[in-house]
Design an enzyme around this catalytic site. Sequence first.
Site, PDB file in Angstrom:
ATOM      1  N   THR A  21      13.855   9.509  -9.111  1.00 44.94           N
ATOM      2  CA  THR A  21      14.511   9.228  -7.843  1.00 44.94           C
ATOM      3  C   THR A  21      15.925   9.793  -7.901  1.00 44.94           C
ATOM      4  O   THR A  21      16.675   9.455  -8.826  1.00 44.94           O
ATOM      5  CB  THR A  21      14.539   7.712  -7.578  1.00 44.94           C
ATOM      6  OG1 THR A  21      13.188   7.229  -7.556  1.00 44.94           O
ATOM      7  CG2 THR A  21      15.206   7.398  -6.249  1.00 44.94           C
ATOM      8  N   GLN A  36       0.823  -1.200   0.000  1.00 45.42           N
ATOM      9  CA  GLN A  36       0.000   0.000   0.000  1.00 45.42           C
ATOM     10  C   GLN A  36       0.859   1.252   0.000  1.00 45.42           C
ATOM     11  O   GLN A  36       2.027   1.236   0.398  1.00 45.42           O
ATOM     12  CB  GLN A  36      -0.943   0.021   1.202  1.00 45.42           C
ATOM     13  CG  GLN A  36      -0.275   0.161   2.564  1.00 45.42           C
ATOM     14  CD  GLN A  36      -1.275   0.114   3.684  1.00 45.42           C
ATOM     15  OE1 GLN A  36      -1.672  -0.959   4.131  1.00 45.42           O
ATOM     16  NE2 GLN A  36      -1.682   1.284   4.150  1.00 45.42           N
ATOM     17  N   ASP A  76       5.146   0.538 -12.415  1.00 52.51           N
ATOM     18  CA  ASP A  76       5.007   1.906 -11.900  1.00 52.51           C
ATOM     19  C   ASP A  76       5.311   2.963 -12.953  1.00 52.51           C
ATOM     20  O   ASP A  76       6.391   3.555 -12.985  1.00 52.51           O
ATOM     21  CB  ASP A  76       5.901   2.118 -10.678  1.00 52.51           C
ATOM     22  CG  ASP A  76       5.482   3.360  -9.883  1.00 52.51           C
ATOM     23  OD1 ASP A  76       4.657   4.142 -10.399  1.00 52.51           O
ATOM     24  OD2 ASP A  76       5.976   3.539  -8.756  1.00 52.51           O
ATOM     25  N   ASP A  89      11.307   7.003 -14.112  1.00 56.24           N
ATOM     26  CA  ASP A  89      11.587   6.617 -12.725  1.00 56.24           C
ATOM     27  C   ASP A  89      12.077   5.176 -12.676  1.00 56.24           C
ATOM     28  O   ASP A  89      11.616   4.364 -11.868  1.00 56.24           O
ATOM     29  CB  ASP A  89      10.342   6.800 -11.856  1.00 56.24           C
ATOM     30  CG  ASP A  89      10.659   6.733 -10.357  1.00 56.24           C
ATOM     31  OD1 ASP A  89      11.826   6.994  -9.989  1.00 56.24           O
ATOM     32  OD2 ASP A  89       9.757   6.427  -9.562  1.00 56.24           O
ATOM     33  N   THR A 122       0.241   5.930  -0.305  1.00 57.07           N
ATOM     34  CA  THR A 122      -0.572   7.030   0.216  1.00 57.07           C
ATOM     35  C   THR A 122      -1.971   7.027  -0.371  1.00 57.07           C
ATOM     36  O   THR A 122      -2.956   7.287   0.329  1.00 57.07           O
ATOM     37  CB  THR A 122       0.102   8.379  -0.100  1.00 57.07           C
ATOM     38  OG1 THR A 122       1.448   8.358   0.388  1.00 57.07           O
ATOM     39  CG2 THR A 122      -0.655   9.524   0.555  1.00 57.07           C
ATOM     40  N   PHE A 123      -2.086   6.719  -1.670  1.00 59.25           N
ATOM     41  CA  PHE A 123      -3.366   6.854  -2.353  1.00 59.25           C
ATOM     42  C   PHE A 123      -3.951   5.521  -2.831  1.00 59.25           C
ATOM     43  O   PHE A 123      -5.037   5.502  -3.392  1.00 59.25           O
ATOM     44  CB  PHE A 123      -3.213   7.779  -3.563  1.00 59.25           C
ATOM     45  CG  PHE A 123      -2.603   9.099  -3.243  1.00 59.25           C
ATOM     46  CD1 PHE A 123      -3.288  10.026  -2.486  1.00 59.25           C
ATOM     47  CD2 PHE A 123      -1.325   9.421  -3.666  1.00 59.25           C
ATOM     48  CE1 PHE A 123      -2.727  11.246  -2.171  1.00 59.25           C
ATOM     49  CE2 PHE A 123      -0.749  10.631  -3.356  1.00 59.25           C
ATOM     50  CZ  PHE A 123      -1.453  11.552  -2.595  1.00 59.25           C
ATOM     51  N   ALA A 124      -3.234   4.431  -2.645  1.00 56.90           N
ATOM     52  CA  ALA A 124      -3.708   3.164  -3.209  1.00 56.90           C
ATOM     53  C   ALA A 124      -3.244   1.972  -2.384  1.00 56.90           C
ATOM     54  O   ALA A 124      -2.266   2.059  -1.628  1.00 56.90           O
ATOM     55  CB  ALA A 124      -3.224   3.025  -4.654  1.00 56.90           C
ATOM     56  N   LYS A 125      -3.963   0.879  -2.540  1.00 57.97           N
ATOM     57  CA  LYS A 125      -3.568  -0.412  -1.981  1.00 57.97           C
ATOM     58  C   LYS A 125      -3.581  -1.435  -3.112  1.00 57.97           C
ATOM     59  O   LYS A 125      -4.369  -1.323  -4.047  1.00 57.97           O
ATOM     60  CB  LYS A 125      -4.542  -0.851  -0.877  1.00 57.97           C
ATOM     61  CG  LYS A 125      -4.495  -0.006   0.384  1.00 57.97           C
ATOM     62  CD  LYS A 125      -5.433  -0.563   1.455  1.00 57.97           C
ATOM     63  CE  LYS A 125      -5.362   0.266   2.734  1.00 57.97           C
ATOM     64  NZ  LYS A 125      -6.272  -0.270   3.780  1.00 57.97           N
ATOM     65  N   VAL A 126      -2.719  -2.419  -3.007  1.00 55.81           N
ATOM     66  CA  VAL A 126      -2.643  -3.469  -4.021  1.00 55.81           C
ATOM     67  C   VAL A 126      -2.944  -4.806  -3.354  1.00 55.81           C
ATOM     68  O   VAL A 126      -2.324  -5.168  -2.350  1.00 55.81           O
ATOM     69  CB  VAL A 126      -1.260  -3.511  -4.699  1.00 55.81           C
ATOM     70  CG1 VAL A 126      -1.220  -4.627  -5.746  1.00 55.81           C
ATOM     71  CG2 VAL A 126      -0.932  -2.167  -5.342  1.00 55.81           C
ATOM     72  N   LYS A 182      14.326   2.238 -11.681  1.00 57.03           N
ATOM     73  CA  LYS A 182      15.173   1.887 -10.542  1.00 57.03           C
ATOM     74  C   LYS A 182      14.829   0.450 -10.154  1.00 57.03           C
ATOM     75  O   LYS A 182      13.761  -0.073 -10.537  1.00 57.03           O
ATOM     76  CB  LYS A 182      14.924   2.830  -9.363  1.00 57.03           C
ATOM     77  CG  LYS A 182      13.471   2.907  -8.907  1.00 57.03           C
ATOM     78  CD  LYS A 182      13.287   3.945  -7.813  1.00 57.03           C
ATOM     79  CE  LYS A 182      11.818   4.090  -7.416  1.00 57.03           C
ATOM     80  NZ  LYS A 182      11.632   5.101  -6.356  1.00 57.03           N
TER      81      LYS A 182
END
Length: 485
Positions: A176, A22, A154, A136, A24-28, A138
């Site tokens: 990053t 999870q 992502d 992003d 800040t704005f989502a859960k998986v 990485k």
Amino acid sequence: MMETKKGTILMHRYEIGKLLGQGTFAKVYHGRNIKTNQSVAVKVIDKDLVMKVGLIDQIKREISVMRLVKHPYVVGLYEVMASKSKIYFAMEYVKGGELFNKVSKGRLKEDAARKYFQQLVAAVDFCHSRGVYHRDLKPENLLLDESGNLKITDFGLSALCESRRQDGLLHTTCGTPAYVAPEVINKKGYDGEKADIWSCGVILFVLLAAYLPFHDNNLMEMYKRISKGNFRCPQWFSPDVKKLLSKILDPNPSTRMTLAKLMENPWFRKRFKKIEVPKPVITTNSSKSIIDIDNAIKYMDTPTGSYNNLRELDDPKQTLSQSPCSSSSSSSFSSDHTLKPTSMNAFDIISLSQGFNLSGLFEDNDSGQMSREARFTTKEPASAIVSKLEQVAVTERFGVTKTVDGTMRLQGSKEGRKGQLSIDAEIFEVAPSFHVVEMKKLSGDTLEYNNFCNQDLKPCLKDIVWTWEGDQQQEKQNTPLTNQK
């Protein structure tokens, strides 16, 4: 808080399983397709929260990008669904974990590192062929499937080719810090492909060394190292790898190795298994690749709109007129349109703060050259800033164009020595009660621009300005930055 629980049947299609992670704005969650019994990953996004903080465009961009980049080494997006309060991504379930976890246990052997690097480069090359730049890359965003193959995930910070401005470059500073290319930090515009290549080079170094090529506890010192390409390969790196990295981690993007040249490199090509994936021609109008979540949101906010499946919204009549991530839009909005300020990240704060501007690391400054930029800070809300700038525009007979990315364009009506004066004003939100406004001359005479700023703009904005950059005299109160935790 999200109410999705284990055992929930989602849209009559998926059974929700255990929580995988999870943010800040989502859960998986782990999910199971009821009809096929296939495992999926279900990303559950709090719609109200992302709309409140102005991230809905980022969600739209992520969806449109993932639908464009269907590749064996990219996490697949099966479908997007939505309810009144949530947006759901049904994605490929990759159960091998992050590549970062493997590297954290120690450096990889050269053959293993080369295999992952080959798959990474092949996937990135495909993304670029579809006009997508990840921005992003990485190890934390590289997953491994059950067969040990790499999967890029992502795409929340990715950009489409339509995001480029008239100079053909991207201008959003993101990523990053340890993996970001020097020209991205420079904030003068950058080629998305060259920036991704740099990140790939950093990843290759990390795979082989198990530590970062550019690392310093002091962020500014780390940026200096990155800007100079100042890194040292450990003694166990083979000569071929050292030579390759020196060409990839070249701080000059114009001489940095291209993906095409990289894929011809003998070290790279060793046991390389090329996967043929169709690369359709990218046209300037890619609106058909973008799902119009706006229509879905309007539907979901009605009392009768409980669920809306977004899979079939491919009708050009229903899609957006342009890429939601485009920062070069010049479309005018109605006067009741609310301009949303750009949220400031660490890169922006550093590069815009006096005494921390990194431009000197990349270019020679001529002290006699007149500035084409002006910045001021204010404690007023974005709406007050916009209102004041509109008043200035009316008084000085400038036309005004507002975009959704936090930018106002002031277009002069008078012909100057070098044509009409055109100015962009971009609003950055450092905190809800503190904003930075950056003024940039786009066209016209620089002397006329400076005269306008000093004689017209500054006096008109004195009621809302806390301080102009470069001013020595400040009000006797603490800067809001020092009060932020």
